[in-house]
Design an enzyme around this catalytic site. Sequence first.
Site, PDB file in Angstrom:
ATOM      1  N   TRP A 112      57.409  24.360  81.697  1.00 56.30           N
ATOM      2  CA  TRP A 112      55.984  24.162  81.989  1.00 56.30           C
ATOM      3  C   TRP A 112      55.731  24.302  83.499  1.00 56.30           C
ATOM      4  O   TRP A 112      54.705  24.808  83.922  1.00 56.30           O
ATOM      5  CB  TRP A 112      55.562  22.761  81.511  1.00 56.30           C
ATOM      6  N   HIS A 113      56.714  23.842  84.287  1.00 58.76           N
ATOM      7  CA  HIS A 113      56.523  23.876  85.745  1.00 58.76           C
ATOM      8  C   HIS A 113      56.531  25.290  86.302  1.00 58.76           C
ATOM      9  O   HIS A 113      55.949  25.546  87.347  1.00 58.76           O
ATOM     10  CB  HIS A 113      57.586  23.029  86.449  1.00 58.76           C
ATOM     11  N   GLY A 114      57.188  26.184  85.648  1.00 63.38           N
ATOM     12  CA  GLY A 114      57.169  27.546  86.178  1.00 63.38           C
ATOM     13  C   GLY A 114      58.108  28.464  85.442  1.00 63.38           C
ATOM     14  O   GLY A 114      59.054  28.015  84.786  1.00 63.38           O
TER      15      GLY A 114
END
Lengths: 482, 315
Positions: free
Chosen positions: A325-327
């Site tokens: 989700w963060h990247g």
Amino acid sequence: MLFNSLNFAIFLPIVFLLYWFVTNKSLKYQNLLLLVSSYFFYGCWDWRFLFLLIFSTLLDYYTGLKMQDAPNKKRKAFWLWLSISINIGFLGIFKYYNFFATSFAEAVANLGWHVDPWTLKVILPVGISFYTFHGLSYVIDIYKDRIKAERNFIEYSVFVSFFPLLVAGPIERATHLLPQIKKARTFDYTRAVDGLRQILWGLFKKVVIADQCAEFANAIFNNYADHSGSTLLLGALFFTFQIYGDFSGYSDIALGTARLFGIDLLRNFAFPYFSRDIAEFWRRWHISLSSWFKDYLYIPLGGSKGGTWMKVRNTFIIFLVSGFWHGANWTFIIWGLLNALFIMPSILFNTNRNNLDMVAQGRVFPSFREIISMMITFSLTVVAWIFFRADNVTQAFHYLSKIFSKSLFVAPDLINARDCLITVFLVLVFMFIEWMGREQQFALARFGFKWPRLLRLAFYLILTISVFILAGKQQQFIYFQF
Amino acid sequence: MKRFLTKTFLFILVSIASLCGLYFLGNSIVRKKADFKFDRSVTSVIIGHSHPECAFDDSIIPNFKNCSYSGESYFYGLPKMKNILSQNPQIKTVFIEFTDNHLEKKVMNDGIWGESHMLNFYPTYSPFIEAADAELLLQKSDRNFLLASSISIKEQFLKIFSSNYNFRKYGRYLYLERDKTDSLVAQQQRSLANKPKEIINNNIDSNYNIGYLTRIINLCAEKGIKTYLVRSPQHKAYRDQKNEAEFEAARLKLFPEIEFLDFNNYPCLNSEFGDLEHLNYRGARKFSTWVNNLINDGLLMAANKQEFINSRMPQ
């Protein structure tokens, strides 16, 4: 429009005054004002992505209503999956498509085939991960009959795009925020002053702590090959405080701003660096995301009901998804994996709910055991942050291996030692205030309340002045990229 | 609500007043204590940006001080010169770098109020910058100006707390070690294959930096100090790209009375350049030795100085 910019310093008082003086007679107008200001706020980044935000809002609003009116469970599920597919589809295209295309090309290259990946040349719409998750929680809650679909489009749109939380959260729940949007709001002096105090503390965290640490963290990470192990360790520590100051600072400004409008947002940080184990850390770091994953992924997957193996499997899944989700980068996935590994002992030995209270509650000093637990937890998070910050996995491993080399025991080699020392001093002052205020919603909430009034005002003045004086080169909030 | 607004407004007012107070207090203390004093033997100085900074090795030329600094525009050079001249009355000659890129309006204006330049130079020179000049910065980039002013408060108080008022460090000979000219020349020749010559004289009237050069020249004239414009050596590949005719026309239009010492064609090997615009330490040593000989041979006494230079130019 950044929270720590002159533009926002002009924007916020204008919206505040219009809200309480012009539109205060009607809830409808107040909400309309919030919506228009939120779209203006978002449009300041790139007005073209406003269409994406509006489309996402319309989609979830419409599918929500369709689910509400669905004649049977099957029809309801159809609308739910339509909404989830389109939302995740957009997120996938904008955020993950290039990652998958290039990873696939690299993988087949290892087999000796050459593929030119067709990549998209688009920038990531700011806040897409946050407002997509807002929308998803809304439709899932309707499906699960936790809430009823919102029929007022303006009110629903304010829930999705309320400007303090639009670009970097906290990730709100319809059950928490929508009732506040639907209810008439009256000005509360204490709440507003508390909001200003939280904004001030957020600005201090962002401008004084995060941005100062960022200069050194960037310089060290970008030239890690030229530095000694001790300098790299210092760089990792600077990044550890940078990301905390940056993201929790942003959350504080968001929460404080919302309070000025009579709205309470979900708490996002609760002094995570004072955690005694990784499970506690994750109950205190980015709380709105952790609880989102718990409610919408971990529990639907079976949570901890199916025995140890199920618990381990589900824990790995949510940490991997959280990393992703963060990247779109392997570094984030490894960061998630590391955290899953770090939390495993407490999952396996069922100690993950041992530390539910605040450390040294009611006391000034922690016990020796608590100090050791906090230090171990902090060290583990520092190791994980190296992967989070590194440009690629190779760099992260090189960085880490260089820290654990002989050069760890030489004096750090820094170009600007004077500014470095000032930053270290500021971090120590910051952590002291955080420690003293750790039993409150935010460190400054009651800090200095027993002091004479003038002294407390002087303290706020010093904080305000330091925010201005120490404002260096403006750094983007890290979480905007997610 | 009234109570909230009044108290917030008062707090903001007190904060702004405190910031302004700190700004003026810090600036005034530093202004009084600033140390620009050179050795009494220094009678001539050169100012400018990185070109002269890398070219003039002042350890080779006696009684000479290199006061140039990378990226420094005339806007920031003016307050520096005012202080240097007022604290060093023994200075009789000022050389000022004037070269092709000084006519590139965008580059030069960016050198005044562009983010990186303003945040670097304004905090250094803010105690000496006049209100009208600060107003120009505010007009051109209010955001950068506010940021630079806030950094300035920090910088002045760090100077005060450390009792370090040394401003001589903002001018120096830069010992440039790098030697990348071969690869740069090859790269430039490839990219220049079909490119026309650069127009360097683009609307000099709106080039604010030139106005500040005029003010530096006038300042020297008021103090009876002889001023020369100087162009440091540049690589042939760089020179070929520039439109020499336009540079010459602009120089004659702007500063017809000021003598120009052009070292642009001074021959150096690729290994003596750090890049196409800067000499490295080998080039600087060779060039400075040659300039020193020229001065000793009477360059500054010659009626036609450029002819004097050209006649002694190594082949």
